[in-house]
Design an enzyme around this catalytic site. Sequence first.
Site, short mmCIF file in Angstrom:
data_model
loop_
_atom_site.label_atom_id
_atom_site.label_comp_id
_atom_site.label_asym_id
_atom_site.label_seq_id
_atom_site.Cartn_x
_atom_site.Cartn_y
_atom_site.Cartn_z
N LYS A 1 0.76 -1.21 0.03
CA LYS A 1 -0.05 -0.11 0.05
C LYS A 1 0.97 1.17 -0.01
O LYS A 1 1.97 1.25 -0.14
CB LYS A 1 -0.83 -0.02 1.29
CG LYS A 1 -1.39 -1.53 1.74
CD LYS A 1 -2.37 -1.82 0.19
CE LYS A 1 -2.98 -3.35 0.84
NZ LYS A 1 -3.48 -3.97 -0.21
C1 LIG Z 1 -4.33 -5.47 0.85
C2 LIG Z 1 -5.65 -5.73 0.93
C3 LIG Z 1 -6.24 -6.19 2.25
C4 LIG Z 1 -5.64 -6.61 3.20
O1 LIG Z 1 -4.81 -5.59 3.82
P1 LIG Z 1 -3.89 -6.37 5.15
O2 LIG Z 1 -3.53 -5.01 6.01
O3 LIG Z 1 -2.80 -6.87 4.46
O4 LIG Z 1 -4.47 -7.25 5.83
C5 LIG Z 1 -7.77 -6.00 2.08
N1 LIG Z 1 -8.68 -5.84 1.06
C6 LIG Z 1 -8.01 -5.07 0.01
C7 LIG Z 1 -8.68 -4.56 -1.01
C8 LIG Z 1 -6.70 -5.00 -0.14
O5 LIG Z 1 -5.96 -4.48 -1.29
#
Ligand SMILES: *Cc1c(COP(=O)(O)O)cnc(C)c1O
Length: 379
Positions: free
Chosen positions: A183
């Site tokens: 992210k």
């Molecule tokens: C990355 C992501 C998640 C999970 O995030 P984490 O912090 O790794 O648990 C959930 N939903 C979407 C759409 C994502 O892109």
Amino acid sequence: MTDEHIDIASPLTGEPEWQAMRESLESGWITQGPKVAEFERLVSQRHHVAHAIAVTSCTTGLHLALVALGIGPGDEVIVPAFTWVATANAAVYCGATPVFVDVEPDSYNIDPEGVRAAVTPRTRAVIAVHLFGLCADMDAIADAVPDHVAIVEDAACAIGADYRGRPAGGLGRAAAFSFHPRKIVTTGEGGMVTTADAELAARLACLRNHGASVSEEDRHSSPQPWMLPDFEVLGFNYRMTDLQASVGIVQMAKLDDMLAERRRRADWYSKRLVGIGWLRTPAVPEHATHSWQSYVTVVGSDAPAPRNEIMERLNQQGIQTRPGTHAVPDLGWYRANFRTSLADYPVAGSLRDASMAIPLHNRMTDRDYERVADALEAI
Ligand SMILES: *Cc1c(COP(=O)(O)O)cnc(C)c1O
């Protein structure tokens, strides 16, 4: 040579993050403490939402939000068919049934008319995913469900994203952000639940800390040595550490610059790649400000080679690409346990097979972007 390889994503961390984490470590307060509180304040201010509760990931944040909303066995939770598996898993953790709805081919987000058709008397929540940093059409989703159905934002990719001038994170009953290294802002692993509802925020904070009714901080500052918390609900240990939050605080100070650069680079790609007829660049509807967590294209059926072969050719030139994300109803566990079939989600299936995220992050140079565009043109 490192400058030959262009990664799909790469977090912008460095000396200031290292120093901040070291200070936290040396302060003696390592788990959830003052740095977590400061990080929460920064996210809540940036996203114009009253309450922010830091957690261990977006996944645990979504789980916590659904538990705090009282969702359990017998309830249905509507989720998009094209998303990361965690969106649907969060509903399953609560014992609820995930009800998949197909996505729109242009926005890649859940189709509000599909949501309307999927509502039953058991529907308790919709998880609206802001996929790749583009907000789902929240007004249309709100219009598609009865008032008692909670809309929860999966804002994993949506730090810095807006919908009709309002930031993600305050658009539904609750939202969950991710600070995974894929992210924009990262803390290694980490997440943040946001809500405008003070009562829900108190429940989230309690559930995150084993369900304890006295916070760890209160206990430490309390003059009564005999004081123990009570546990009236079944909670979890989803606490973020101050080590992570200290990194997140430094990252938040960079957020606006990182977003501005991503926007500029995404605009450049969309203009530069317009001449490649077989490659569809991502759409940005008027109502949204994209955060560009990922730049996801679609390889047309008229392409000179199948998508996977194009990805392989780019890989041979040191350019990393990835499929957009999963068609969750086609994953083995869902097929086995919910008898889902990809045939019911044709858009999710075609996006899984034809989407291609190309490199866009805050460590790439002008030359890197030129190289990606040149390589695509040469195919
Ligand atoms: C990355 C992501 C998640 C999970 O995030 P984490 O912090 O790794 O648990 C959930 N939903 C979407 C759409 C994502 O892109």
